[in-house]
Design an enzyme around this catalytic site. Structure first.
Site, short mmCIF file in Angstrom:
data_model
loop_
_atom_site.label_atom_id
_atom_site.label_comp_id
_atom_site.label_asym_id
_atom_site.label_seq_id
_atom_site.Cartn_x
_atom_site.Cartn_y
_atom_site.Cartn_z
N GLU A 50 -0.96 13.24 9.44
CA GLU A 50 0.13 13.52 8.51
C GLU A 50 0.18 14.98 8.08
O GLU A 50 1.25 15.50 7.75
CB GLU A 50 0.03 12.62 7.27
CG GLU A 50 0.34 11.17 7.53
CD GLU A 50 -0.88 10.33 7.90
OE1 GLU A 50 -0.77 9.10 7.98
OE2 GLU A 50 -1.97 10.94 8.11
N PHE A 112 -3.43 -2.10 -2.31
CA PHE A 112 -3.89 -1.50 -1.06
C PHE A 112 -3.04 -0.29 -0.70
O PHE A 112 -1.82 -0.34 -0.74
CB PHE A 112 -3.81 -2.54 0.07
CG PHE A 112 -4.21 -2.01 1.42
CD1 PHE A 112 -5.50 -1.58 1.66
CD2 PHE A 112 -3.27 -1.92 2.45
CE1 PHE A 112 -5.87 -1.08 2.90
CE2 PHE A 112 -3.63 -1.42 3.69
CZ PHE A 112 -4.94 -1.01 3.92
N GLN A 113 -3.71 0.80 -0.41
CA GLN A 113 -3.06 2.08 -0.05
C GLN A 113 -2.12 2.58 -1.15
O GLN A 113 -1.09 3.18 -0.87
CB GLN A 113 -2.33 1.98 1.30
CG GLN A 113 -3.29 1.85 2.48
CD GLN A 113 -2.65 2.11 3.83
OE1 GLN A 113 -1.47 1.85 4.03
NE2 GLN A 113 -3.45 2.61 4.76
N LYS A 162 8.06 0.02 -1.27
CA LYS A 162 8.43 -0.78 -0.09
C LYS A 162 9.57 -1.76 -0.39
O LYS A 162 10.47 -1.95 0.44
CB LYS A 162 7.21 -1.54 0.43
CG LYS A 162 7.49 -2.26 1.75
CD LYS A 162 6.24 -2.80 2.41
CE LYS A 162 6.56 -3.41 3.78
NZ LYS A 162 5.34 -3.89 4.47
N MET A 481 -12.74 36.31 9.63
CA MET A 481 -12.47 36.95 8.34
C MET A 481 -13.62 36.71 7.37
O MET A 481 -13.99 37.60 6.58
CB MET A 481 -11.15 36.45 7.76
CG MET A 481 -10.63 37.30 6.63
SD MET A 481 -10.34 39.03 7.11
CE MET A 481 -8.66 38.94 7.69
#
Length: 574
Positions: A50, A112-113, A162, A481
């Site tokens: 993602e 959940f999630q 949802k 760097m």
């Protein structure tokens, strides 16, 4: 006829002219994915993480002036995307993030999630919305696109539970947006613009300092016109490269921490400074107290009033759209502002002569006869092979600075990098977004062996969608760097900056179905780039692994806490 929230989402995207959406499916967004499957107006690009979805959408926007869009699921889907959202926020990139959320009845129940997406993203978005009723969905998405692209642009997140994507209502996409509390200023104050022009025409040591705001406002044409009319020197920030033509003799190079000697000296010693779409950040002016030592008049043009006098007190603030303001300035000059008064040509000529003297220091010199590959040499050959016309994405580190210093950008939106947040791993997903937004254009990802491994799984996405990006890996086996800072400021104690156990990048590229090349000699650099961009591999993803000098540093360098003129010009200054 009533349709589902999921279908409303997809139809809203089509109404906004969205052609590509970057994402990764999960439970909370499956109704939306089902609707994506049923249509062909919006193409979904399946990334492998993602974070890459957000980065690719970001670069899609940077290279086109369209609003980039990504779609992620709830919980870990959106937390994975946060780095990409923060990257876009720091560079003011217009982007819309659609995130799934657990059903409304489960919010706050540790489902959940589940995560508090609005709370987590609040500090790194321009605005965010949680949609709890399907009837609000179309209005909210319209507002999200409006807020993302107007005023000072930025990412806007729409969190959709949802059940809202399953519920139904009538669909009508709003034609206009009215938000009582959000009305960004477009036109700069005419009195302030006249005051600014008067200062500029009387200036003896003027400097035009421009940043990413010029690119975002599509004001490059106006900026070039104004510089040509005034004949003043111009410098760009890292984010502003390409806003003014690098090939123009009036361009003094990038300024700031790794800017040119002449740009930094001009910034410090000018008597009238006009800042256009720039924010005087710490990597540009160094120590504000040191910067304030030299008296000068400062004009600041920016669409965001909160950026003005934030770090440096200015004399003439102009709040307004950069392009509109520059157009107003040009129009006044063409009309014969102040009775057709001209610039102070004699003084300006003396100032340009002083800048030419500073330029003779040749602050970007390096050993061109080295038997090992110098990273600067690779970027110069890249510029020659692509005729300066490529889209160049970069990751973050020494390779980013070498690309900024040695690839001479004459066009805006060709230099795609993470300036504000400095996010390692952006280079490859940035290149994917650019390639999809600009089919057929040459795209080079300048990276290092540390950065490229942070999102290297996106080589799989490149394979799936046939994206012929060229990965220019400046491989010095160090986090360059970090190593440079450790050498200069930490007594050469190289704590965890050597990258051991590196993969065979050629074999790895081939395992993903791409072309891999390993280049170890300077004389092989140009032929390898030629083969990748114009030869038999021009339509393939090519991973060019350049084995570069491990000891090379980026010069000049202004150390943290130091002033602009306190530059280290090379190892001899250590």
């Amino acid at each position: 006829m009533e349709i589902t929230g999921a279908e409303i989402v997809v139809r809203c995207l089509a109404e906004e002219g969205v052609e590509h959406i970057f994402g990764y499916p999960g439970g909370a967004v499956l109704y939306i994915y089902d609707e994506i499957f049923k249509q062909d107006k919006v193409q979904h690009i399946l990334v492998r993480h993602e974070q890459a979805a957000a980065h690719a959408a970001d670069a899609y926007s940077r290279s086109t002036d369209k609003v980039g869009v990504c779609l992620v699921t709830s919980g870990p889907g959106v937390t994975n995307a946060v780095t990409g959202i923060a990257t876009a926020y720091m560079d003011s990139i217009p982007m819309v993030i659609i995130s799934g959320q657990v059903p409304t009845h489960a919010i706050g129940q540790d489902a959940f999630q589940e995560c508090d997406t609005v709370g987590i993203t609040r500090p790194c978005v321009k605005h965010n919305f949680l949609v709890k009723n399907v009837k609000d969905l179309a209005d909210t998405i319209k507002k999200a696109f409006h807020v993302a692209r107007s005023g000072r642009p930025g990412p806007v997140l729409v969190d959709i539970p949802k059940d809202v994507t399953r519920d139904k209502c009538r669909f009508e996409y709003p034609k206009t947006v009215e938000m009582r509390s959000y009305n960004p200023v477009q036109k700069g104050h005419q009195g302030q613009i006249r005051k600014a022009l008067s200062l500029l025409l009387h200036a003896e040591r003027p400097l035009i300092y421009t940043g990413g705001g010029v690119i975002l406002a599509n004001a490059s044409e106006e900026l070039n016109r104004l510089v040509d009319m005034l004949g003043f020197p111009c410098t760009n920030t890292l984010m502003g490269l390409g806003g003014f033509r690098a090939s123009n003799p009036k361009f003094v190079g990038m300024l700031g921490m790794h800017g040119t000697y002449e740009a930094n000296m001009a910034m410090q010693h000018c008597d009238v400074l006009i800042a256009v779409g720039a924010r005087f950040d710490d990597r540009v002016i160094g120590n504000p107290k040191h910067f304030a030592q030299n008296p000068r008049k400062i004009i600041h043009v920016d669409v965001d009033p909160s950026s003005i006098s934030k770090r440096v007190k200015v004399d003439v603030p102009i709040v307004g759209d950069v392009r509109e303001t520059l157009r107003d300035m040009i129009a006044l000059l063409e009309e014969g502002f102040a009775g057709g008064q001209k610039t102070n040509a004699k003084a300006v000529d003396a100032w340009l002569a002083q800048i030419a003297e500073w330029r003779r220091k040749d602050c970007l010199k390096y050993d061109r006869n080295s038997k090992t590959i110098k990273p600067q040499f690779v970027v110069e050959r890249l510029w020659e092979v692509t005729k300066g016309d490529a889209f160049v994405t970069s990751d973050v580190g020494q390779h980013q600075m070498f690309a900024a210093q040695f690839y001479r950008f004459d066009k805006p939106r060709r230099w795609i990098n993470s300036g504000g947040l400095g996010t390692m791993g952006v280079g490859l997903p940035f290149a994917m977004g650019v390639a999809l937004a600009n089919p057929g254009a040459p795209v080079a990802c300048v990276t290092g062996e540390g950065s490229i491994q942070m999102c290297i799984q996106e080589l799989s996405t490149c394979k799936q969608y046939h994206l012929p990006v060229k990965i220019v890996n400046l491989n010095n086996r160090y986090l360059g760097m970090v190593r440079q800072w450790q050498q200069i400021e930490y007594g050469s104690r190289y704590s965890e900056s050597y990258v051991d156990a590196l993969p065979d990048f050629v074999a790895l590229a081939e395992a993903y179905g791409h072309v891999g090349m390993r280049i170890e000699k300077p004389e092989d650099v140009a032929p390898a780039l030629q083969e990748a961009f114009h030869g038999k591999y021009k339509d393939r993803t090519v991973f060019l692994d350049f084995i570069t000098d491990q000891t090379e540093n980026v010069w000049p360098m202004v150390q943290g806490g130091k002033g602009l003129t306190e530059m280290l010009l090379g190892s001899e200054d250590l």
